[in-house]
Design a protein around this motif. Sequence first.
Motif, PDB file in Angstrom:
ATOM      1  N   ASN A 155       0.533  -1.187   0.194  1.00  0.00           N
ATOM      2  CA  ASN A 155      -0.129   0.006  -0.092  1.00  0.00           C
ATOM      3  C   ASN A 155       0.715   1.250   0.016  1.00  0.00           C
ATOM      4  N   GLY A 156       0.566   2.080  -1.042  1.00  0.00           N
ATOM      5  CA  GLY A 156       1.365   3.400  -1.049  1.00  0.00           C
ATOM      6  C   GLY A 156       0.640   4.398  -1.753  1.00  0.00           C
ATOM      7  N   SER A 157       0.969   5.554  -1.699  1.00  0.00           N
ATOM      8  CA  SER A 157       0.328   6.702  -2.363  1.00  0.00           C
ATOM      9  C   SER A 157       0.433   6.662  -3.779  1.00  0.00           C
ATOM     10  N   PHE A 158      -0.497   7.248  -4.718  1.00  0.00           N
ATOM     11  CA  PHE A 158      -0.216   7.546  -6.153  1.00  0.00           C
ATOM     12  C   PHE A 158       1.001   8.116  -6.400  1.00  0.00           C
ATOM     13  N   GLU A 159       1.333   9.235  -5.642  1.00  0.00           N
ATOM     14  CA  GLU A 159       2.622   9.905  -6.138  1.00  0.00           C
ATOM     15  C   GLU A 159       4.022   9.345  -5.746  1.00  0.00           C
ATOM     16  N   LEU A 160       3.850   8.499  -4.808  1.00  0.00           N
ATOM     17  CA  LEU A 160       5.093   7.423  -4.466  1.00  0.00           C
ATOM     18  C   LEU A 160       5.488   6.570  -5.773  1.00  0.00           C
ATOM     19  N   ILE A 161       4.248   5.809  -6.030  1.00  0.00           N
ATOM     20  CA  ILE A 161       4.266   4.779  -7.052  1.00  0.00           C
ATOM     21  C   ILE A 161       4.394   5.459  -8.251  1.00  0.00           C
ATOM     22  N   ALA A 162       3.844   6.535  -8.615  1.00  0.00           N
ATOM     23  CA  ALA A 162       3.979   7.155  -9.715  1.00  0.00           C
ATOM     24  C   ALA A 162       5.373   7.457 -10.144  1.00  0.00           C
ATOM     25  N   HIS A 163       6.177   8.122  -9.146  1.00  0.00           N
ATOM     26  CA  HIS A 163       7.516   8.496  -9.142  1.00  0.00           C
ATOM     27  C   HIS A 163       8.612   6.892  -9.492  1.00  0.00           C
ATOM     28  N   ARG A 164       8.011   5.966  -8.841  1.00  0.00           N
ATOM     29  CA  ARG A 164       8.530   4.614  -9.354  1.00  0.00           C
ATOM     30  C   ARG A 164       8.370   4.123 -10.582  1.00  0.00           C
ATOM     31  N   LEU A 165       7.242   4.328 -10.972  1.00  0.00           N
ATOM     32  CA  LEU A 165       6.968   3.870 -12.377  1.00  0.00           C
ATOM     33  C   LEU A 165       7.759   4.812 -13.392  1.00  0.00           C
ATOM     34  N   ALA A 166       7.842   6.099 -13.127  1.00  0.00           N
ATOM     35  CA  ALA A 166       8.852   7.054 -13.982  1.00  0.00           C
ATOM     36  C   ALA A 166      10.257   6.481 -14.142  1.00  0.00           C
ATOM     37  N   ASP A 167      10.651   6.040 -12.982  1.00  0.00           N
ATOM     38  CA  ASP A 167      12.171   5.360 -13.147  1.00  0.00           C
ATOM     39  C   ASP A 167      12.332   4.122 -13.680  1.00  0.00           C
ATOM     40  N   ARG A 168      11.250   3.212 -14.048  1.00  0.00           N
ATOM     41  CA  ARG A 168      11.204   1.916 -14.347  1.00  0.00           C
ATOM     42  C   ARG A 168      11.520   1.801 -15.979  1.00  0.00           C
ATOM     43  N   ARG A 169      12.250   0.796 -16.484  1.00  0.00           N
ATOM     44  CA  ARG A 169      12.305   0.696 -17.653  1.00  0.00           C
ATOM     45  C   ARG A 169      12.013  -0.669 -18.210  1.00  0.00           C
ATOM     46  N   ASP A 170      11.678  -0.886 -19.344  1.00  0.00           N
ATOM     47  CA  ASP A 170      11.576  -2.147 -20.010  1.00  0.00           C
ATOM     48  C   ASP A 170      10.383  -3.167 -19.414  1.00  0.00           C
ATOM     49  N   HIS A 171       9.394  -2.425 -19.187  1.00  0.00           N
ATOM     50  CA  HIS A 171       8.233  -3.152 -18.661  1.00  0.00           C
ATOM     51  C   HIS A 171       6.996  -2.742 -19.345  1.00  0.00           C
TER      52      HIS A 171
ATOM     53  N   LEU B 142      -1.313   4.065 -17.203  1.00  0.00           N
ATOM     54  CA  LEU B 142      -2.375   3.381 -16.909  1.00  0.00           C
ATOM     55  C   LEU B 142      -2.258   3.074 -15.192  1.00  0.00           C
ATOM     56  N   LEU B 143      -1.557   3.667 -14.480  1.00  0.00           N
ATOM     57  CA  LEU B 143      -1.589   3.627 -13.150  1.00  0.00           C
ATOM     58  C   LEU B 143      -2.902   4.501 -12.719  1.00  0.00           C
ATOM     59  N   ARG B 144      -3.403   5.264 -12.965  1.00  0.00           N
ATOM     60  CA  ARG B 144      -4.571   5.861 -12.612  1.00  0.00           C
ATOM     61  C   ARG B 144      -5.839   4.866 -12.781  1.00  0.00           C
ATOM     62  N   SER B 145      -5.682   4.209 -13.816  1.00  0.00           N
ATOM     63  CA  SER B 145      -6.829   3.108 -13.977  1.00  0.00           C
ATOM     64  C   SER B 145      -6.724   2.061 -12.792  1.00  0.00           C
ATOM     65  N   GLN B 146      -5.748   1.769 -12.490  1.00  0.00           N
ATOM     66  CA  GLN B 146      -5.344   0.605 -11.585  1.00  0.00           C
ATOM     67  C   GLN B 146      -5.874   0.942  -9.969  1.00  0.00           C
ATOM     68  N   PHE B 147      -5.502   2.475  -9.647  1.00  0.00           N
ATOM     69  CA  PHE B 147      -5.882   2.939  -8.392  1.00  0.00           C
ATOM     70  C   PHE B 147      -7.389   3.203  -8.446  1.00  0.00           C
ATOM     71  N   ALA B 148      -8.006   3.203  -9.569  1.00  0.00           N
ATOM     72  CA  ALA B 148      -9.470   3.405  -9.777  1.00  0.00           C
ATOM     73  C   ALA B 148     -10.122   1.922  -9.609  1.00  0.00           C
ATOM     74  N   ASP B 149      -9.585   0.829 -10.078  1.00  0.00           N
ATOM     75  CA  ASP B 149     -10.075  -0.333  -9.834  1.00  0.00           C
ATOM     76  C   ASP B 149      -9.493  -0.914  -8.404  1.00  0.00           C
ATOM     77  N   LEU B 150      -8.609  -0.383  -7.632  1.00  0.00           N
ATOM     78  CA  LEU B 150      -8.179  -1.042  -6.712  1.00  0.00           C
ATOM     79  C   LEU B 150      -9.136  -1.068  -5.343  1.00  0.00           C
ATOM     80  N   GLU B 151      -9.690  -2.342  -4.814  1.00  0.00           N
ATOM     81  CA  GLU B 151     -10.718  -2.484  -3.816  1.00  0.00           C
ATOM     82  C   GLU B 151      -9.692  -2.875  -2.544  1.00  0.00           C
ATOM     83  N   PRO B 152      -9.579  -2.021  -1.615  1.00  0.00           N
ATOM     84  CA  PRO B 152      -8.749  -2.516  -0.253  1.00  0.00           C
ATOM     85  C   PRO B 152      -9.215  -3.800   0.057  1.00  0.00           C
TER      86      PRO B 152
END
Length: 174
Positions: free
Chosen positions: A113-129, A135-145
Amino acid sequence: MATQRRRTQRAAPLVVVMGVSGSGKTTIGERLAEELRVPYAEADVFHPPENVDKMADGAPLDDADRIPWLDGIGDWLAGHATTGGVVSCSALKRSYRDRLAEAAPSAYFVHLNGSFELIAHRLADRRDHFMPARLLRSQFADLEPLGEDESGAAIPIDGTVGETVALALDALPS
């Protein structure tokens, strides 16, 4: 060592490390499996090629796309029910987790569990995936805790990998 003691006191657990893309499922899942001395599986390998192509094109998967993927993960979990195992899987919706739990009733869900901002920052640094950051916003919209009646725990991911793994180990049922 504290983790060594925890490992010997528990039966081999069956764990689903869940969360949105970029939450650390693979990293934490691999380390958790290593600590527990059980097999690890990356849920991405269970996606049929059509799903990978769809996501690479920037289109989110729908529930129908996910059924064969979830069934493959469920089969893997069921096959490791007696020996234990860890699989990383987004498992964003309750219905997905229910499908996995139906295949493997002893599965325990660790929600990273993490904030949108933290995870968006991590995704921005990720390569070759194949999962684009857009699509992160759609994942947060679908997330049911996790519901109170589900077997699992939400684990914060704002610490180090080691801290997150330790929290996950501590959350596992005895």
